[in-house]
Enzyme design. Structure first.
Site, mmCIF file in Angstrom:
data_model
loop_
_atom_site.group_PDB
_atom_site.id
_atom_site.type_symbol
_atom_site.label_atom_id
_atom_site.label_comp_id
_atom_site.label_asym_id
_atom_site.label_seq_id
_atom_site.Cartn_x
_atom_site.Cartn_y
_atom_site.Cartn_z
ATOM 1 N N CYS A 2 43.676 36.396 30.534
ATOM 2 C CA CYS A 2 42.536 36.501 31.455
ATOM 3 C C CYS A 2 42.443 37.953 31.884
ATOM 4 C CB CYS A 2 42.730 35.587 32.663
ATOM 5 S SG CYS A 2 41.375 35.702 33.859
ATOM 6 N N GLU A 114 35.965 35.992 27.502
ATOM 7 C CA GLU A 114 36.873 36.324 26.412
ATOM 8 C C GLU A 114 36.046 36.820 25.237
ATOM 9 O OE1 GLU A 114 39.795 37.619 25.561
ATOM 10 O OE2 GLU A 114 40.630 35.996 26.787
#
Length: 271
Positions: A2, A114
């Site tokens: 993350c 992402e």
């Protein structure tokens, strides 16, 4: 992993969702659609109030800096690199094990970003036959639109160069715990793109479902073996993912338009 996420919900909304008892209006943060390491972020934690006679844990919404600085660190410089802690080793790593035993938090988000490079493009890049391609960002979020409750840790660090009464004498920093990405199909997947979280990246933030919130935040639970049971991945099939503009790749860009779902990858990017 993350490395970037979105957090647009205000303190009133988060206080209601997490049953927060205490938050300071002066710690209110503006909606942030491109949260990057070292930024100040919201975290939910259970901790006795400072200077209070009653030492019972109180659920608080606090403003922390993303990038954990261990209490024993001589300087805070390494914090930007410690934004993620692996669920598999968090109980034993010197930088995280104390916080894992006593200082756990929830870091609320709308979802996380992402970046994907297509398999063929990735192979060419590895072989050195092609310049690094432009990667397509995806936004990953709960399919039902609920708050994405990321498991986190927080830590206190004392800046010994400042006097005790200095407002920046103490740093409170945090890290997001990550786990292996799901290989099962997404609840909602893009027509032309990844069909599982593992197709996007091998790691994902550890999402805590509401039935685990109280146990995770409970500071009286300190046994590492007991706590490791809470690191189990969430049930499968709760997430969705969709492509978003490559403008999110620049941390200076920030606005709700970054969350707009695209019909497919942008031109020049491939899955």
């Amino acid at each position: 992993m993350c490395g970037r996420y979105a957090a647009s919900r205000g303190p009133e909304d988060l206080a209601g969702v997490f049953e927060v008892e205490k938050w300071e209006p002066e710690e209110t943060l503006a909606p942030d659609y491109n949260v990057a390491p070292t930024k100040e972020v919201y975290a939910v934690l259970d901790r006795p109030l400072k200077d209070a006679d009653d030492k019972r844990p109180v659920r608080q919404l606090r403003k922390l800096k993303w990038g954990l600085v261990p209490s024993w660190s001589k300087t805070p410089e390494g914090g930007a690199r410690m934004i993620n802690a692996r669920a598999e080793t968090v109980h034993e790593k010197p930088s995280y094990r104390r916080a894992f035993a006593a200082r756990r938090c929830i870091i609320p988000a709308d979802g996380y970003y992402e970046w994907v490079t297509g398999t063929q493009e990735r192979d060419l890049e590895v072989e050195g036959k092609k310049k690094r391609p432009r990667k397509q960002p995806y936004f990953v979020l709960p399919a039902d639109g609920s708050v994405f409750a990321m498991a986190g840790l927080y830590e206190f660090w004392r800046d010994r160069t400042l006097p005790d009464d200095h407002p920046q004498a103490w740093w409170v920093t945090c890290s997001v715990i990550t786990t292996e990405a799901e290989k099962t199909p997404l609840a909602v997947a893009p027509a032309d793109g990844p069909h599982a979280l593992a197709d996007i990246h091998p790691r994902m933030p550890l999402m805590l479902t509401p039935d685990r919130w109280d146990s995770w935040l409970d500071p009286s639970r300190t046994d590492p073996d007991d706590l490791r049971e809470l690191l189990a991945p969430p049930p499968e099939g709760l997430m969705r993912a969709y492509p978003v503009t490559t403008a999110v790749s620049n941390v200076r860009n920030n606005g709700p338009e970054l969350l707009k779902e695209l019909e497919g990858p942008e031109e020049g990017t491939l899955f």
